[in-house]
Design a protein around this motif. Structure first.
Motif, mmCIF file in Angstrom:
data_model
loop_
_atom_site.group_PDB
_atom_site.id
_atom_site.type_symbol
_atom_site.label_atom_id
_atom_site.label_comp_id
_atom_site.label_asym_id
_atom_site.label_seq_id
_atom_site.Cartn_x
_atom_site.Cartn_y
_atom_site.Cartn_z
ATOM 1 N N ILE A 124 3.151 -6.111 12.294
ATOM 2 C CA ILE A 124 3.528 -5.016 11.393
ATOM 3 C C ILE A 124 4.223 -5.493 10.121
ATOM 4 O O ILE A 124 3.824 -5.111 9.015
ATOM 5 N N SER A 129 -0.618 -6.312 7.130
ATOM 6 C CA SER A 129 -0.788 -4.981 7.711
ATOM 7 C C SER A 129 -1.026 -3.903 6.660
ATOM 8 O O SER A 129 -1.340 -2.759 6.997
ATOM 9 N N VAL A 130 -0.871 -4.237 5.379
ATOM 10 C CA VAL A 130 -0.944 -3.236 4.307
ATOM 11 C C VAL A 130 -2.399 -2.946 3.953
ATOM 12 O O VAL A 130 -3.152 -3.841 3.565
ATOM 13 N N SER A 409 5.187 -1.388 6.297
ATOM 14 C CA SER A 409 5.205 -2.848 6.411
ATOM 15 C C SER A 409 6.569 -3.433 6.092
ATOM 16 O O SER A 409 6.797 -4.632 6.284
ATOM 17 N N ASN A 420 1.718 0.058 6.800
ATOM 18 C CA ASN A 420 1.210 -0.991 7.696
ATOM 19 C C ASN A 420 -0.002 -0.447 8.466
ATOM 20 O O ASN A 420 -0.214 -0.738 9.637
#
Length: 582
Positions: A124, A129-130, A409, A420
């Motif tokens: 995360i 995760s973005v 995130s 995220n």
């Protein structure tokens, strides 16, 4: 308790139980209304309605205000889905503002240096995760189609809140205490005190960076976010992250588009239910839960019947099993929408449900047109926010919006937290020799549980618009509330406040502190493997009763419903007197 349920338990951030959750007054009106998870955001939407704005205008203003006052759950750094009812044409549409993976993303996107999938809470924080944010493009598309006021006008309330400041609420304070460890330096300096602890409840928090960014977007449109200096900062933030750096490009941001998706509509008894289609699993799963229950007399059983709740849990299990296997981005995989809702298939799945005993095992079925796919483990992390706006012309906008986990995130740009959302993909791309439907691919949008829903009565008019927040519980929350309203004839307010039996697998969780506590022995006698635990739930709704709108907001949250003239629904929350309008 598995990791998803452990995360859910942490999210009971407002001290409320289902007992003593009753509205002290109902806001009933034919005027426009907004229901949202924060009173200042709902008031922002009501302000736009007073200026003659449409339901969509109000929804956009509410989303922007939520970005300011509820930064832990939503914002322009994330994504959303909207289901819209156009009163003039009686047309229902779905708009997809779900985040997308960078073009460079591959099936091993969330694998570590050791060649193994990353643990969810390791994946995360940081850049990988973005997803490319979708909220602003979705807002712009919705405004182009359904807006009445100028685009810049919709930003006014949010800019004021960010510039002049707002009081930190218990939910934001508790969110910082529980989930503030992965914030980047700007966010730590902004949200935490010199001692590194969350700022106290009531602290006036200003966000001049966010006010400036919103001002630029108000003046120049979404391109001020997706291109130019802000886009460069986003790319630098995610690619230069200290943890899990990404490979996002300026082209990823510039090429993002919101999409219209066909809504998922079907009948439940005498009602027409419309929800969001893939890549959201919400519309299909909610409708499957309801349709599988249709052969049972839920009204006669009533809300106090352990058998009724057992039937609901069994139907959840079947719908979630199919969701996990078949649902994903329809631009990348074949989603058997018609097959999952085929009457013969629904009947076969419903036949697996017995009033006397729980299923010994649960597995996905094989609907007509099903592709050969096998699921892989995935954990939805609770977060998100929901809102409903209606205008005096009868238009309805139901929106669920999110940055995924609390504070996404942990990365920020221009005073806005970045999502995220890519951790909603299945990390393992293949299992037993088959590719997983929800595997990571460049440009793909991850599967979602968001379930913005509009229900029509036998007269063809909107009966209720409802949605929820809380990760994978969203589907169950919406389905539960609809059974309560449509079968048990409860008000939307009481239906939302009713405790939830959450059963995505064989094990189930009965929401602690609710009417379900006393039912656990009877549920266990029916074979239910059930434990009592808190659940991080948050829903909003507006229903039409006798030609009038009635607002509802989850008593577990800080939410309210606000009429366009400023009248606010009052909710009694456990241990507290009704809160005055803000």
């Amino acid at each position: 308790m598995n990791r998803s349920l452990a995360a859910l338990a942490l999210l009971l951030l407002a001290p409320a139980t289902a007992e003593a959750r009753r509205p002290t007054a109902k806001t009933v009106t034919s005027l426009g209304m907004v229901s949202a998870a924060d009173p200042r955001a709902a008031a922002a939407g009501a302000e736009i309605l007073r200026k003659g704005g449409s339901a969509t205008d109000a929804a956009i203003a509410t989303m922007l205000a939520l970005n300011v006052v509820e930064p832990q759950n939503s914002g322009i750094g994330g994504g959303s889905f909207m289901v819209h009812h156009d009163a003039a044409t009686d047309r229902t549409t779905g708009l997809d503002g779900r985040e997308a993976a960078p073009a460079a993303a591959d099936p091993k996107w969330f694998y570590g240096a050791d060649g193994k999938p990353l643990p969810i809470f390791t994946a995360i924080p940081g850049g990988r995760s973005v997803g490319v944010p979708g909220n602003l493009r979705m807002m712009a598309l919705a405004h182009q189609r359904y807006g009445k006021l100028p685009w810049a006008t919709l930003f006014g309330p949010a800019i004021r809140l960010a510039r002049d400041g707002f009081a930190i609420t218990p939910r934001l304070h508790n969110g910082l205490n529980n989930f503030g460890r992965h914030l980047d330096p700007w966010a730590r300096a902004h949200f935490l005190g010199d001692d590194g602890k969350a700022l106290p409840v009531g602290t006036i928090l200003k966000n001049p960076e966010q006010a400036a960014l919103f001002g630029a977007i108000a003046a120049k449109g979404p391109d001020a976010f997706y291109t130019g200096a802000v886009a460069q900062k986003i790319v630098a933030a995610v690619n230069g992250a200290a943890q899990n750096p990404s490979k996002m490009t300026l082209a990823d941001l510039a090429s993002y588009h919101s999409k219209e998706r066909p809504p998922i509509c079907g009948t439940y008894r005498v009602y027409k239910v419309c929800g969001m289609g893939p890549p959201s699993a919400g519309g299909i799963a909610v409708l499957m839960i309801l349709k599988q229950l249709e052969r049972f007399d839920m009204a006669a059983l009533g809300k106090d019947s352990p058998v009724a709740w057992h039937l609901f849990a069994e139907s959840e299990r079947l719908a979630y099993a199919d969701r996990d296997l078949y649902l994903g981005d329809p631009d990348y995989i074949s989603v058997p929408v018609k097959g999952l809702l085929d009457p013969g298939y629904i009947a076969a799945r419903s036949a697996l449900i017995s009033p006397e005993r729980s299923m010994a095992s649960v597995a996905p079925g094989t609907p007509p047109g099903a592709p050969p796919r096998t699921p892989a483990p995935n954990a939805d992390i609770p977060g998100t926010s929901d809102l409903v706006a209606v205008d005096r012309r009868g238009n309805v906008a139901e929106v669920t919006t999110t940055i995924e986990s609390y504070f996404g995130s942990g990365l920020s740009v221009g005073g806005v937290m970045l999502n995220n959302e890519l951790t909603d993909f299945d990390f393992v791309p293949a299992k037993d020799g088959y590719l997983v439907a929800n595997r990571v691919e460049g440009g793909k949008r991850p599967r979602s549980s968001m379930s913005p829903t509009i229900v029509y009565g036998p007269d063809g008019k909107v009966r209720i618009a409802i949605g929820a927040a809380g990760g994978s519980t969203i589907i169950a929350q919406v389905a539960k509330a609809l059974v309560a309203v449509l079968d048990w004839k409860m008000s939307a307010q009481d239906a939302i406040g009713l405790g939830l039996l959450y059963a995505p697998k064989l094990d189930a969780v009965a929401e602690k502190g609710t009417q379900l506590d006393a039912m656990v022995p009877a549920l266990q006698a029916l074979g239910e493997h059930v434990q009592i635990a808190p659940l991080g739930l948050k829903a909003n709704a507006i229903e039409r009763v006798n030609g009038q709108w009635i607002g509802a907001a989850d008593p577990r949250s800080e939410g309210v419903a606000v009429r366009e003239d400023g009248q606010t629904t009052q909710i009694v929350r456990a241990g507290a007197a009704p809160r005055p309008p803000e």
